[in-house]
Design an enzyme around this catalytic site. Sequence first.
Site, PDB file in Angstrom:
ATOM      1  N   THR A 117      20.089 -53.835 -26.763  1.00  0.00           N
ATOM      2  CA  THR A 117      21.140 -53.536 -27.710  1.00  0.00           C
ATOM      3  C   THR A 117      22.178 -52.414 -27.470  1.00  0.00           C
ATOM      4  OG1 THR A 117      21.258 -52.321 -29.977  1.00  0.00           O
ATOM      5  CG2 THR A 117      19.439 -51.686 -28.651  1.00  0.00           C
ATOM      6  N   TYR A 141      14.617 -47.105 -31.943  1.00  0.00           N
ATOM      7  CA  TYR A 141      15.053 -48.450 -31.838  1.00  0.00           C
ATOM      8  C   TYR A 141      15.495 -48.468 -30.453  1.00  0.00           C
ATOM      9  CZ  TYR A 141      17.761 -52.577 -32.040  1.00  0.00           C
ATOM     10  OH  TYR A 141      18.358 -53.888 -31.656  1.00  0.00           O
TER      11      TYR A 141
END
Length: 327
Positions: A117, A141
């Site tokens: 990501t 995350y």
Amino acid sequence: MNKVLVTGGAGYIGSHACKVLRDAGYIPVTFDNLSTGWEDAVKFGPFHRGDLLNRADIDAAFLEHTPTAVMHFAAFSQVGEAMSNPGKYWRNNFGGGLNLIEATIAHECRNFVFSSTCATYGDQDGVELDEHCPQQPQNAYGASKRAIEDMLADFSASDDLNYVIFRYFNVAGADPDGEIGEFHQPETHLVPIILDAVADKRDGITVFGGDYDTPDGTCIRDYVHVMDLVDAHVSGLKWLEERKGNRVFNLGTGSGFSVREVIDHARVVTNRDVPWKIGPRRSGDCTKLVSGSRRATEELGWEPRLSTLEEMIRDAWRWHQTGHYEK
Ligand code: UDP
């Protein structure tokens, strides 16, 4: 036909990956614990229900299917939740990733495609983020995804494992055929939340922060169509099959849109009002994340074909009006 083990194949991006893998002549084997995914979304190959935190489940899937490659999508992915419950992210994303990589090597599977990501970059003064930018994630995350990237590099140095890492920017849209789409319960992502507001399924949308250092004060993201994104995965898999080595690729369009601009486009595409109000910032959010993705174009021949905001919102809206999954 070669099998590909697709973790998170019952989720949003994973299910779209299964469709393009099937279309490219592979058998996608979905490995999913259905914690956030939907069995209804598993339409393009076999389903193996299992949990990445349980190594025996992973071993059983390898023994039953002998995949020649792994695509690893399964992960928790909500920035807000990662801030309030970092342990959940480290335990699941990091622990599950480690189990999966070790199992992949133990079963002599050589090719690993990992869904990472742009959250691994964090805020960097609004510069275009290419693969050389330092990774300084601002939430658990992004940190847990970066840790798996590090893990892959270490295991690939010591074992016969090749990998492609894709760092996604913001994924939106749905299968243009309407077979599958985005559906989270609860929903936290911008485009489906806007569409819920359009469809009167919620009162409106709260824009998280109106005082960012951007032209209209709202956060800027780089949105990429889910079909373009998963097409890159098939190209990445073929690149690995040619044993070209290990590589990191960003996947975005290089164009940034603010939250307000996304809302404005949704109003035009749906021809309906989108009630919105400014609320407090969401902790963990970056001001601006916009990609440099030339490497994917130059080395994989990747060209986003559907990644305009209009197309993404139109496909998402079509799915939103007709499709849903049930537990
Ligand atoms: N966002 C928002 N309201 C919402 C959901 C998201 O303002 O109800 C904003 C969020 O702050 C971010 C952008 O929309 O700037 C995209 O958020 P999303 O959760 O879709 O993806 P993320 O950027 O976290 O991966």
